[in-house]
Design a protein around this motif. Structure first.
Motif, PDB file in Angstrom:
ATOM      1  N   ALA A   6      -0.379  -5.157   6.554  1.00  0.00           N
ATOM      2  CA  ALA A   6       0.113  -3.806   6.857  1.00  0.00           C
ATOM      3  C   ALA A   6      -0.592  -2.782   5.976  1.00  0.00           C
ATOM      4  CB  ALA A   6       1.630  -3.724   6.722  1.00  0.00           C
ATOM      5  N   ALA A   7      -1.873  -3.005   5.775  1.00  0.00           N
ATOM      6  CA  ALA A   7      -2.649  -2.232   4.812  1.00  0.00           C
ATOM      7  C   ALA A   7      -2.900  -0.787   5.225  1.00  0.00           C
ATOM      8  CB  ALA A   7      -3.985  -2.927   4.550  1.00  0.00           C
ATOM      9  N   ALA A   8      -2.834  -0.488   6.513  1.00  0.00           N
ATOM     10  CA  ALA A   8      -3.119   0.875   6.966  1.00  0.00           C
ATOM     11  C   ALA A   8      -1.882   1.770   6.952  1.00  0.00           C
ATOM     12  CB  ALA A   8      -3.727   0.855   8.370  1.00  0.00           C
ATOM     13  N   GLY A   9      -0.721   1.201   6.629  1.00  0.00           N
ATOM     14  CA  GLY A   9       0.505   1.983   6.591  1.00  0.00           C
ATOM     15  C   GLY A   9       0.615   2.804   5.316  1.00  0.00           C
ATOM     16  N   GLY A  10       1.703   3.536   5.208  1.00  0.00           N
ATOM     17  CA  GLY A  10       1.907   4.409   4.060  1.00  0.00           C
ATOM     18  C   GLY A  10       1.926   3.667   2.738  1.00  0.00           C
ATOM     19  N   VAL A  11       2.657   2.576   2.669  1.00  0.00           N
ATOM     20  CA  VAL A  11       2.714   1.781   1.444  1.00  0.00           C
ATOM     21  C   VAL A  11       1.401   1.028   1.251  1.00  0.00           C
ATOM     22  CG1 VAL A  11       3.865  -0.167   0.311  1.00  0.00           C
ATOM     23  CG2 VAL A  11       5.220   1.560   1.511  1.00  0.00           C
ATOM     24  N   GLY A  12       0.917   0.407   2.305  1.00  0.00           N
ATOM     25  CA  GLY A  12      -0.303  -0.382   2.214  1.00  0.00           C
ATOM     26  C   GLY A  12      -1.492   0.413   1.726  1.00  0.00           C
ATOM     27  N   ARG A  13      -1.638   1.613   2.231  1.00  0.00           N
ATOM     28  CA  ARG A  13      -2.762   2.473   1.827  1.00  0.00           C
ATOM     29  C   ARG A  13      -2.711   2.745   0.321  1.00  0.00           C
ATOM     30  NH1 ARG A  13      -6.421   5.826   4.304  1.00  0.00           N
ATOM     31  NH2 ARG A  13      -5.643   5.184   6.339  1.00  0.00           N
ATOM     32  N   GLN A  14      -1.537   3.012  -0.198  1.00  0.00           N
ATOM     33  CA  GLN A  14      -1.401   3.279  -1.637  1.00  0.00           C
ATOM     34  C   GLN A  14      -1.689   2.028  -2.462  1.00  0.00           C
ATOM     35  OE1 GLN A  14       2.363   5.123  -2.512  1.00  0.00           O
ATOM     36  NE2 GLN A  14       2.149   6.552  -0.816  1.00  0.00           N
ATOM     37  N   VAL A  15      -1.212   0.892  -1.973  1.00  0.00           N
ATOM     38  CA  VAL A  15      -1.419  -0.369  -2.691  1.00  0.00           C
ATOM     39  C   VAL A  15      -2.900  -0.722  -2.740  1.00  0.00           C
ATOM     40  CG1 VAL A  15      -1.027  -2.866  -2.595  1.00  0.00           C
ATOM     41  CG2 VAL A  15       0.882  -1.287  -2.276  1.00  0.00           C
TER      42      VAL A  15
END
Length: 89
Positions: A6-15
């Motif tokens: 889920a890397a393109a989501g809001g959390v994923g992008r930040q991580v």
């Protein structure tokens, strides 16, 4: 290599941005084609795929020695996706 789901989501992008800043090799995995944009943040590899599909999960895991599982939001079968991902390791 670390697989981040889920890397393109809001959390994923930040991580992935934080992991990349630390110099870690990341494979960003998401059903969203915008996952490719994460290369700009220093992500080593990106992959568009569906966590429900065994072939996509196996391909995503290939060459990774760690997984950072971020659950997809608002889908009824999130638990099955998590179990499937863990069972493929």
């Amino acid at each position: 290599m670390i697989l981040v789901t889920a890397a393109a989501g809001g959390v994923g992008r930040q991580v992935v941005a934080e992991l990349a800043k630390r110099g870690l090799a990341i494979r960003a995995f998401d059903i969203n084609p915008k996952v490719g944009e994460l290369k700009e943040l220093g992500v080593a590899e990106t992959m568009v795929g569906d966590g429900r599909l065994v072939k996509d999960v196996k391909k995503a895991l290939d060459g990774c020695d760690k997984v950072l599982y971020i659950p997809p939001m608002f889908i009824y079968d999130e638990a099955e996706i998590a179990i499937g991902l863990l069972m493929k390791q």
